[in-house]
Design an enzyme around this catalytic site. Structure first.
Site: not given
Length: 474
Positions: A201, A205, A296, A363
């Protein structure tokens, strides 16, 4: 009125009149063929009665089984049929036709809708794993060490529906939530790799913003207060009421900076995180600081010791000023790609120096190991793994996650900081290995996507059997 008009009027209206022969017959004489077959003087044959009873019973049973299959998260329907069926129905790219992101949205809305109309999907029957798996996370008593990681319920839309699916879900991490709304990256931004039960993915955010999520969380509190004869202030001032509003559960809210906030301007970055705390902190048991998303630009640079320590200190200080009696604990989520000894030491030092109570390891990863593809990978899966940017999640992360859990646990032992495992857990044996490696809790998301809503109950049962010595670990 039409039914009082004479026959001529009916003819002029274009409707055929009722034949006079029928007009003179009592309506009750026109019964069903089965009723005509059996006169009042003769009873229906036993075969007819048996057939009618069997048909009626089967019909009721089908309705009952359908209800149970739809609402019981343990049913084979949810665990073995629904996940692959949804992948077939939502097989597009989310541009030309619905794909992975669309099914993500559909699934949450389906659960929320059923919950809102009083027929929630939930784990029926007994839950024998509960007495065995009761534990504490961040000082809070919880049913089990298991929970859902961020990314599933990004906007806080299905909190109660997700908690209801299984009492094994003791922690739900919503978000990531940014101070201001932002769209995230362009679609397509989610890709499946079924051969290895993985996902890629690059949402970036996407968030409805802190104000909207805070409004949803506040609405939950006010509804709870009304149902229990309390005020909102009384709920917030009672340290015995968790922000999850479910005994034995904790609600975590993950926060991040807006994409437009320059990561080199640490003061601006701190303002973003503090703004999220101010708006969301009263409704959270945990605040999770995300400085590790690969989607990000520049975010992971904030994991360096000095900027991380500055950000975490600001967040911890902000929680102390909240109105809620039971202040949220602060947790940081780290990247599996920041795995050198110096990077791990820097993060651990920042955590110990700031009063942070937990580290979520880890993560998603930007790396693409060969194990990201299963033996039956399609050409499309090979293309996705080779060409699509984003964070990879799934079983491929598990070995590295275990290693990182051990390293963080070694550096943080005795500091009162809980290490939470997150990455690649497929079953109870994996969860047991993570706990044995030093983790206090285990979070998952991709396992749920491929395993269905009954996945957590299944993992909890397996974990309890391992703990009781009924089955062995890997």
């Amino acid at each position: 009125m039409t039914f009082l008009r004479p026959t001529g009027a009916i003819l002029r209206s274009g409707r055929r009149p009722i034949p006079s022969a029928l007009q003179s017959r009592p309506l009750l004489r026109y019964t069903s063929l089965s009723q005509q077959a059996f006169s009042s003087s003769a009873k229906p044959p036993a075969s007819y009665l048996l057939r009618r009873t069997l048909v009626s019973t089967a019909f009721v049973a089908l309705i009952g089984l359908g209800y149970i299959s739809t609402t019981d998260s343990r049913s084979s329907l949810h665990n073995y049929l629904v996940p692959p069926l949804l992948r077939i129905v939502f097989s597009g790219d989310d541009i030309s036709r619905p794909g992975p992101e669309a099914v993500h949205t559909f699934g949450l809305r389906f659960l929320s809708t059923l919950h809102s109309i009083g027929i929630p999907v939930s784990e029926g029957g007994d839950h024998p794993y509960l007495p065995t798996l009761n534990t504490t996370l961040f000082g809070f008593p919880v049913n089990t060490p298991l929970g859902i990681s961020a990314g599933l319920d990004k906007h806080g839309e299905a909190i109660d529906a997700l908690f209801t699916t299984s009492p094994a879900i003791s922690m739900l991490e919503i978000g990531c939530v940014t101070p201001l709304p932002q769209a995230g990256n362009p679609k397509p931004r989610v890709f499946r790799v079924p051969s290895s039960k993985s996902l890629i993915n690059r949402y970036g955010f996407n968030s409805v913003g802190a104000a909207t999520v805070a409004s949803r969380l506040r609405t939950r509190v006010r509804k709870f207060a009304n149902e229990h004869g309390l005020t909102e202030a009384e709920v917030l001032s009672n340290p015995e009421i968790p922000a999850s509003l479910h005994p034995g559960r904790i609600l975590a809210v993950q926060i991040g900076k807006n994409k437009t906030t320059d990561e080199t301007d640490i003061e601006a970055v701190k303002r973003d995180y503090v703004e999220c705390v101010n708006q969301l902190g009263n409704y959270a048991d945990l605040i999770v600081v995300n400085v590790s998303s690969p989607n990000t630009p520049g975010l992971r640079s904030l994991q360096a010791e000095k900027p991380l320590e500055s950000i975490l200190s600001a967040v911890v200080d902000a929680t102390k000023g909240l109105e809620r009696a039971r202040k949220p604990q602060v947790v940081v989520k780290v990247s599996p790609d920041s795995d050198s000894p110096s990077e791990i030491t820097a993060i651990a030092n920042a955590v110990k120096h700031t009063g942070v109570k937990g580290v979520i390891v880890a993560n998603t990863t930007v790396r693409r190991p060969s194990e990201a593809l299963g033996p039956l990978a399609t050409d499309e899966e090979k293309r996705v793994v080779a060409e699509e940017a984003g964070g990879l999640s799934g079983p491929v992360l598990f070995p590295r996650m275990l290693n990182l859990v051990e390293q963080f646990n070694a550096r943080l032992r005795g500091s009162g900081v809980d290490v939470i495992a997150c990455g690649g857990v497929q079953d109870g044996k994996d969860a047991a290995l993570a706990l044995r490696s030093g983790a206090k809790g285990v979070l998952a998301y991709t396992g749920l996507v491929y395993g269905g809503v009954g996945w957590f109950g299944k993992v909890a049962n397996e974990l309890a059997e391992i703990k009781e010595g009924l089955i062995t670990r890997k």
